[in-house]
Design an enzyme around this catalytic site. Sequence first.
Site, PDB file in Angstrom:
ATOM      1  N   GLY A 164       0.828  -1.194   0.000  1.00 37.41           N
ATOM      2  CA  GLY A 164       0.000   0.000   0.000  1.00 37.41           C
ATOM      3  C   GLY A 164       0.859   1.239   0.000  1.00 37.41           C
TER       4      GLY A 164
ATOM      5  CB  VAL B 210       2.552  -5.575   4.808  1.00 38.34           C
ATOM      6  CG1 VAL B 210       2.508  -6.167   6.205  1.00 38.34           C
ATOM      7  CG2 VAL B 210       2.099  -4.137   4.834  1.00 38.34           C
TER       8      VAL B 210
ATOM      9  CG  ASP C 253      -5.164   5.113   5.477  1.00 34.53           C
ATOM     10  OD1 ASP C 253      -6.101   5.431   4.709  1.00 34.53           O
ATOM     11  OD2 ASP C 253      -4.204   4.417   5.127  1.00 34.53           O
TER      12      ASP C 253
END
Lengths: 515, 177
Positions: free
Chosen positions: A88, A93, A201
Amino acid sequence: MTSVPEWARINELFHQALAQPAGRRGAFVAEACGGDRALEAEVSSLLAAHEQDEAFLERPAMADTGTPPAPIGHLVGHYRVVRVLGEGGMGVVYLADDTRLGRQVALKALPPRFTADPARRARLQREARAAAALTHPAIATVYALEEFDGQVYIAGEYVPGETLRDEIRRGPLEPSRVIDTALGLARALAAAHDRGIVHRDLKPENVIRTPGGDVKILDFGLARMRETGPSDDAETGTGLAIGTPAYMSPEQIRGDAVDFRSDLFSLGVVLYELATGAHPFPGSNAASTIARILETEPPQLSARVPAEFAGAAGLGGLEAVILACLQKAPDARFRSTPELVAALARARDAAAEAKPESARASVRPLPTRQALWWWQLHQAMASLGYAVMLVPLWQARNWTPGLPGTALFLAGLAAVLVASTLRLNLWFAVRELPAESAAQRTRAARWIRIADVLFVVVFAIAGAIALDGHSGMAVLFVTAALGALVAFTIIEPATARAAFRDRRIDSLRDRINVD
Amino acid sequence: MTREPVGALVEDVYAELRQLADRYVRREQAKSVQATELVHEAYLRLLKDKSPRWRNRTHFLAIAAISMRRLLVERARARGAVKRGGERVQVTLDERLLAQAAPDDDASIDLVALDRALTSLEKIDAQQARIVELRFFGGLSVEETADALSISPATVKRHWTIAKAWLRRELQRTTTR
């Protein structure tokens, strides 16, 4: 060309010169070379090349621009990287094994732009510290901020499961389940807001539904301390860049100071989407979405939920809560997150009372594991049955000599191959890669259906041919065709629904009774 | 580390890389898949080999680095041929993937020239050239490189620094822009 013994001398001088302060290097080299002009030129040109561009070759040849190399299988510090979990705006990740503590972690490699200068690094440190202080069952815990080889990583709790995005893709949830999900999220937010941490977010991609049915919020790594004022915002210039426009609050889009009420707005968008399957501010691109968030009111929620949920208990309460969250002015939303929690709890209680006891009992689905087992059994048996039916079809080939018989067999073979392969593939995917299997099921469904229909047609024709002198075989073929028809029109959809749609109702019900 | 016995291994790794690249593009995942992931998947697949012919992981990574160098330089050469407007070489699918990994802007490195310079460096200091191969083409960290060559990380860093400077100078000399 430099000769080898000279090269050793050049190496030595080069490193000695590098140890000097930048301004002194030229003088040092001139002195050390003692009049050997060629040597001096060699060393100083290397020093110049070194000073010119220290980043040269530092990014491996295969690294994509902007993201650090994926160290799959590598040891990063004491973390062994297993695979990529996602990617992202905040970086890649990885799933990794913490070799010291023997647990799995989500390892987030932060893009260099987040860690470039000392000020940002210090801020990151502060934020990581704040996030690490957050321990809540519905928030993925931050374990550590690490730096290896110049790359900064955040190690956090690894949460297996699907994201709410996967869930939304499958369609709207029942209002009572939305309320339950909302309660889980709101309680987690309340805990964070209480410590002055705003998520900033929140979006379906950042919420995981654990196999147990609970929700967990990811990525509080981006959260910033409430005290950081608007000037700080200007410094990062991230008003738009950090969050996802579709889930941003109006004040966040404008770049104004953001507090916990911005999270309430984002939560409202997520809940609206969970309840209706559609975004409250749909736009074909970021700009039109932003315009709608700033200017338009969302379409009435109760008019957009599926017909089957239209009169559902709790829908009214849920709609009121979502509407309050989606107010443009922060002041018009809930005054505090605990207030939101209380409103949701009231909506849930009202829904529970409105639901007659008998209705509650009637919706009890099969327990997940058993339903999944049935689905797997069905896939395996269907594949096996199809394959076995090829044998009589091969015999039947000779009853209509020439092309028609062979063509029929080939059509049957194609149908069986496609249907069985896809089914076994799905069977495997659901067992081994549960996260990706939902998308695979959607993609494969159409082809499986086509192959099934082909199978039925082929066997119906074979049955008709066999009627002429092979009545036993005719019965077999027609039975196979009918069996397949029933299996793929009734049994398979039912097992799939039970296995994949109603998975979490039991655990939700348990929580309703506990609370 | 001698070159001779690793020849066959390099062939295998190279073939594996090419195959994976093709498969990824065919699955139309080229946009989402990172080229690096692809390499690491190749590593993982080869590591699972039932009868490993390499001594350990770092030995394997060292071999893979040689393969990567070959693959990338060959791709770069093929792209260069196309750009020079010669006979239109058929650009295979994996070219698209690799083109995206190494954008052809001014800031990017001329891999063909780098390969040539690296071959020159090998004659002067084979170990330094090897370090560049492992770090840049193999994507190994300083520690992994040290492990692969059985030297200390500090030595790797020293050699790495001067080798980079030497190569940079060499590239500037040969570049005719």
